[in-house]
Scaffold this motif. Structure first.
Motif, PDB file in Angstrom:
ATOM      1  N   GLY A 277      76.787  94.110  75.580  1.00 18.71           N
ATOM      2  CA  GLY A 277      77.019  93.302  77.261  1.00 18.71           C
ATOM      3  C   GLY A 277      75.554  93.217  77.028  1.00 18.71           C
ATOM      4  O   GLY A 277      74.887  92.375  76.886  1.00 18.71           O
ATOM      5  N   PRO A 278      75.494  92.272  78.245  1.00 16.78           N
ATOM      6  CA  PRO A 278      73.900  91.496  78.907  1.00 16.78           C
ATOM      7  C   PRO A 278      73.170  92.472  78.717  1.00 16.78           C
ATOM      8  O   PRO A 278      72.861  93.204  79.187  1.00 16.78           O
ATOM      9  N   ARG A 279      71.873  90.950  78.286  1.00 14.89           N
ATOM     10  CA  ARG A 279      70.279  92.160  78.356  1.00 14.89           C
ATOM     11  C   ARG A 279      69.550  92.722  79.165  1.00 14.89           C
ATOM     12  O   ARG A 279      70.397  92.330  80.537  1.00 14.89           O
ATOM     13  N   ASP A 280      69.484  94.142  79.413  1.00 13.45           N
ATOM     14  CA  ASP A 280      68.736  94.967  80.473  1.00 13.45           C
ATOM     15  C   ASP A 280      67.502  93.762  81.132  1.00 13.45           C
ATOM     16  O   ASP A 280      66.560  93.441  80.578  1.00 13.45           O
ATOM     17  N   PRO A 281      68.282  92.926  82.556  1.00  8.72           N
ATOM     18  CA  PRO A 281      67.266  92.937  83.345  1.00  8.72           C
ATOM     19  C   PRO A 281      65.880  93.261  82.580  1.00  8.72           C
ATOM     20  O   PRO A 281      64.705  92.120  82.987  1.00  8.72           O
ATOM     21  N   ARG A 282      65.627  94.449  82.536  1.00 10.75           N
ATOM     22  CA  ARG A 282      63.935  95.381  82.652  1.00 10.75           C
ATOM     23  C   ARG A 282      63.459  94.329  81.077  1.00 10.75           C
ATOM     24  O   ARG A 282      62.672  94.529  81.193  1.00 10.75           O
ATOM     25  N   ALA A 283      64.185  93.675  80.141  1.00 11.17           N
ATOM     26  CA  ALA A 283      63.558  93.142  79.306  1.00 11.17           C
ATOM     27  C   ALA A 283      62.911  91.565  79.277  1.00 11.17           C
ATOM     28  O   ALA A 283      63.951  90.696  78.688  1.00 11.17           O
ATOM     29  N   ASP A 284      62.032  91.532  80.305  1.00 15.29           N
ATOM     30  CA  ASP A 284      62.175  90.258  80.908  1.00 15.29           C
ATOM     31  C   ASP A 284      60.947  89.676  78.789  1.00 15.29           C
ATOM     32  O   ASP A 284      59.908  89.890  79.123  1.00 15.29           O
ATOM     33  N   PRO A 285      61.742  88.685  79.230  1.00 20.82           N
ATOM     34  CA  PRO A 285      60.456  87.786  78.074  1.00 20.82           C
ATOM     35  C   PRO A 285      59.451  87.307  78.479  1.00 20.82           C
ATOM     36  O   PRO A 285      58.644  87.086  77.770  1.00 20.82           O
ATOM     37  N   GLY A 286      58.681  87.041  79.606  1.00 18.79           N
ATOM     38  CA  GLY A 286      57.692  86.492  79.812  1.00 18.79           C
ATOM     39  C   GLY A 286      57.005  88.019  79.987  1.00 18.79           C
ATOM     40  O   GLY A 286      55.904  87.657  80.180  1.00 18.79           O
ATOM     41  N   GLN A 287      56.728  89.071  79.607  1.00 15.60           N
ATOM     42  CA  GLN A 287      56.689  90.292  79.640  1.00 15.60           C
ATOM     43  C   GLN A 287      55.897  90.530  78.470  1.00 15.60           C
ATOM     44  O   GLN A 287      56.821  90.949  77.692  1.00 15.60           O
ATOM     45  N   VAL A 288      54.956  90.831  78.234  1.00 16.55           N
ATOM     46  CA  VAL A 288      53.886  91.334  76.905  1.00 16.55           C
ATOM     47  C   VAL A 288      53.723  92.976  76.945  1.00 16.55           C
ATOM     48  O   VAL A 288      54.679  93.597  76.295  1.00 16.55           O
ATOM     49  N   MET A 289      53.058  92.846  78.110  1.00 17.45           N
ATOM     50  CA  MET A 289      53.695  94.261  77.792  1.00 17.45           C
ATOM     51  C   MET A 289      53.087  95.216  79.910  1.00 17.45           C
ATOM     52  O   MET A 289      52.770  94.045  80.868  1.00 17.45           O
ATOM     53  N   ARG A 290      53.429  96.307  79.412  1.00 24.74           N
ATOM     54  CA  ARG A 290      53.334  96.314  81.213  1.00 24.74           C
ATOM     55  C   ARG A 290      52.213  96.961  81.596  1.00 24.74           C
ATOM     56  O   ARG A 290      52.031  98.335  80.533  1.00 24.74           O
ATOM     57  N   THR A 291      52.106  96.824  83.142  1.00 21.37           N
ATOM     58  CA  THR A 291      50.472  96.796  83.788  1.00 21.37           C
ATOM     59  C   THR A 291      50.778  98.125  84.723  1.00 21.37           C
ATOM     60  O   THR A 291      49.711  98.971  84.753  1.00 21.37           O
ATOM     61  N   GLU A 292      52.290  97.901  85.064  1.00 19.44           N
ATOM     62  CA  GLU A 292      51.848  98.810  86.257  1.00 19.44           C
ATOM     63  C   GLU A 292      53.745  99.551  86.996  1.00 19.44           C
ATOM     64  O   GLU A 292      54.201  99.010  86.190  1.00 19.44           O
TER      65      GLU A 292
END
Length: 292
Positions: A277-292
């Motif tokens: 299916g489509p890319r998981d919306p949580r897989a944000d290409p603009g995010q390097v590492m999650r901080t919160e």
């Protein structure tokens, strides 16, 4: 067997496998229907496999008028093959010129496709080299027009073809021999009418963003002018995956048949299971590492 295209052009078709979900294989400029033999033999065990000679490639008809060759006509011919065989939907697999046809098939006739596999497609897409590619395409057309046998020896040793020769000299020799049988008129008209005039993927960005078909893009890492277009398709088509084959050139399905078949088999299995299916919306290409 033969089927008839929309404008009356006769297209030569071969099939393998009596049952299973259909797979339509669309060849590249440098190949023909028989260049898909490693895939026809492998996938016919579980699928109904179809391949055909594009217009301008024997034993299909070769229209003399260049205006009967275009990217739009190429899609119409692919649909005509399915119509001629009474097939409603198929997994569409294309290499290079055929890969462009697969993309346009997904845009023009998405209701006829179960999935798209776009292999080694991208020549002429990069905006920086767009004009250069058109000029080269016209020069290639002239050279094939003059002497297809002599020029095929030059074309077969292109920068993204020598990898195949190094790995598999016998397979490459068969590819080069197939290339030498190109029709002078068919090759020239295909280059002028299809290759030199087709739009860049970047020009179709909004349409590609709206295309929801499961899509697999496969490129070789030494097929330089397909790498960036491949990444662009990955980032633009919602349900797109990208596979890069190492130390590999343009003739993917023949140069690395085992790897190609394995990737395609897994993709088709996932597509049929509804798991691609489509890319998981949580897989944000603009995010390097999650901080919160």
């Amino acid at each position: 067997m033969d089927v008839t295209a929309r404008d009356g052009t006769r297209l030569y078709v071969e099939t393998a496998g009596e049952s299973g979900t259909p797979i339509l294989f669309i060849h590249e400029f440098g190949g023909n229907y028989d260049a898909w033999e490693p895939q026809m033999s492998f996938f016919a065990r579980r699928h109904r496999c179809i391949t055909y000679a594009a217009r301008g490639y024997a034993p299909s008809d070769t229209p003399q008028d260049v205006e009967r060759y275009s990217q739009g006509v190429a899609v119409e011919d692919a649909v005509a093959v399915l119509d001629g065989l009474g097939i409603e939907k198929a997994h569409v697999v294309g290499l290079s010129m055929g890969g462009f046809t697969a993309v346009h098939f997904g845009l023009k006739a998405p209701e006829r496709a179960l999935s798209l596999t776009v292999a080694g497609a991208g020549y002429g897409c990069e905006k920086a080299t767009e004009d250069y590619f058109r000029g080269v395409s016209l020069k290639v057309a002239e050279n094939f027009e003059k002497d297809p046998v002599a020029f095929s020896r030059i074309y077969a040793l292109g920068a993204s073809r020598v990898q195949f020769q190094t790995k598999d000299p016998r397979g490459w020799a068969a590819f080069a021999e197939r290339l030498s049988r190109h029709s002078a008129v068919g090759a020239a008209n295909t280059m002028r009418g299809v290759q030199a005039r087709r739009p860049s993927f970047w020009d179709m960005e909004e349409r590609l963003k709206a295309m929801t078909l499961p899509t697999l893009v496969i490129v070789g890492d030494e097929d330089d002018h397909c790498l960036q277009p491949g990444i662009f398709l990955k980032r633009t088509i919602p349900a797109c995956g990208l596979a890069v084959l190492p130390k590999t050139g343009h003739t993917l399905n023949l140069e690395e048949p085992a790897a190609f078949n394995a990737l395609l088999a897994e993709f088709i299995a996932q597509a049929q299971a509804g798991a691609w299916g489509p890319r998981d919306p949580r897989a944000d290409p603009g995010q390097v590492m999650r901080t919160e």
